[in-house]
Design an enzyme around this catalytic site. Structure first.
Site, short mmCIF file in Angstrom:
data_model
loop_
_atom_site.label_atom_id
_atom_site.label_comp_id
_atom_site.label_asym_id
_atom_site.label_seq_id
_atom_site.Cartn_x
_atom_site.Cartn_y
_atom_site.Cartn_z
CE1 TYR A 1 -2.97 5.60 -4.46
CE2 TYR A 1 -1.78 3.98 -3.14
CZ TYR A 1 -2.98 4.52 -3.59
OH TYR A 1 -4.18 3.99 -3.16
CB SER B 1 -3.20 3.42 0.48
OG SER B 1 -2.47 2.29 0.01
CE LYS C 1 -5.16 7.07 -1.62
NZ LYS C 1 -6.58 7.46 -1.45
CG ASP D 1 -13.17 16.78 -11.76
OD1 ASP D 1 -12.25 16.47 -10.97
OD2 ASP D 1 -12.97 16.98 -12.97
#
Length: 267
Positions: A142, A129, A146, A50
């Protein structure tokens, strides 16, 4: 000797595809999952990890080292999506996303570096990304997480060169995976000033994922990087227009590029 590879987030999507492809190519692959017992049919071992729990990170890496004696390649693939108007995303969710997409990979890197330094070799591939190259509407958090990992990679790889440890990142575009079902979506609120535009953008994002590229493209890209003696700083994998959008951002005035993005998302 076969290279030993550890892939975080190896139970589904891009991570699973990379793991299966590398296994077929003769690599010794270990993947990770928060719930490895839920994937009994995995074609390579899955270890419990995790990203928000450093003890599980250390334990999984120690398992690989004790079993194989070394670790040649780390693929930092595990990540989480998040969408919504930045104003309406709870701060706890923003922090949670950075814990997974940014701080998590840092924890994993720090855990493997002592072993790679003692080997005087190693390769770390951070999966980022194409969204990390631009601030996308309703995907701002997001994009930021990234993008932060992209910049960290640039700095980190220079620090690691004296130890003969390579680092690079691979920025995928939209791929046909289950990321949309697993990401945090800020709810569409009645009375929200963002409801109409967010709803349209969300539908468009989900369509992009559903019609995305085959994850095997990412697997092949990672395989080529592993076989490369001196990896580049950045790699991009995806549709032509997605990759070209990064070029356009460098070439066009900021406001022109912004207008193109807003037109694309029908804002």
């Amino acid at each position: 000797m076969s290279k030993i590879v550890l892939i975080t987030g190896g139970s589904s999507g891009i991570g699973k595809s990379i793991g299966e492809f590398l296994t077929q190519k003769g690599f010794v692959v270990y993947g990770t999952s928060r719930h490895p017992k839920e994937y009994p049919d995995s074609k390579f071992p899955l270890l419990k990890l995790d990203l928000k729990d450093v003890s599980t990170i250390k334990a999984s890496i120690e398992t690989v080292i004790k079993t194989e004696g070394r670790l040649d390649v780390l693929v930092n693939n595990a990540g989480a999506g998040i969408t919504g108007p930045i104003e309406e995303i709870p701060l706890t969710e923003i922090k949670a996303n950075f814990e997974t997409n940014f701080f998590g990979p840092i924890h994993v890197i720090k855990a493997v570096l002592p072993y790679m330094r003692s080997q005087k070799s190693g390769l770390i591939i951070n999966i980022t990304s194409i969204a990390g190259y631009m601030g996308l509407p309703y995907r701002g958090v997001y994009s930021a997480s990234k993008g932060a990992l992209e910049l960290l990679t640039e700095a980190f790889r220079m620090e690691l060169k004296p130890f003969k440890i390579h680092m690079t990142n691979v920025a995928p575009g939209d791929f046909a995976t289950n990321i949309a079902s697993g990401r945090y979506h800020a709810p569409l609120k009645e009375g929200s000033p963002y409801k109409s535009s967010y709803s349209k953008t969300l539908d468009l994002m989900n369509t992009h994922v559903d019609s995305g590229s085959d994850p095997k493209l990412m697997a092949r890209a990672v395989f080529k990087i592993i076989k490369t003696k001196s990896p580049k700083v950045h790699y991009k994998v995806g549709g032509f227009m997605q990759i070209f959008s990064i070029v356009l951002k460098r070439l066009l005035p900021d406001k022109v590029y912004e207008k193109l993005l807003m037109a694309h998302y029908k804002l």
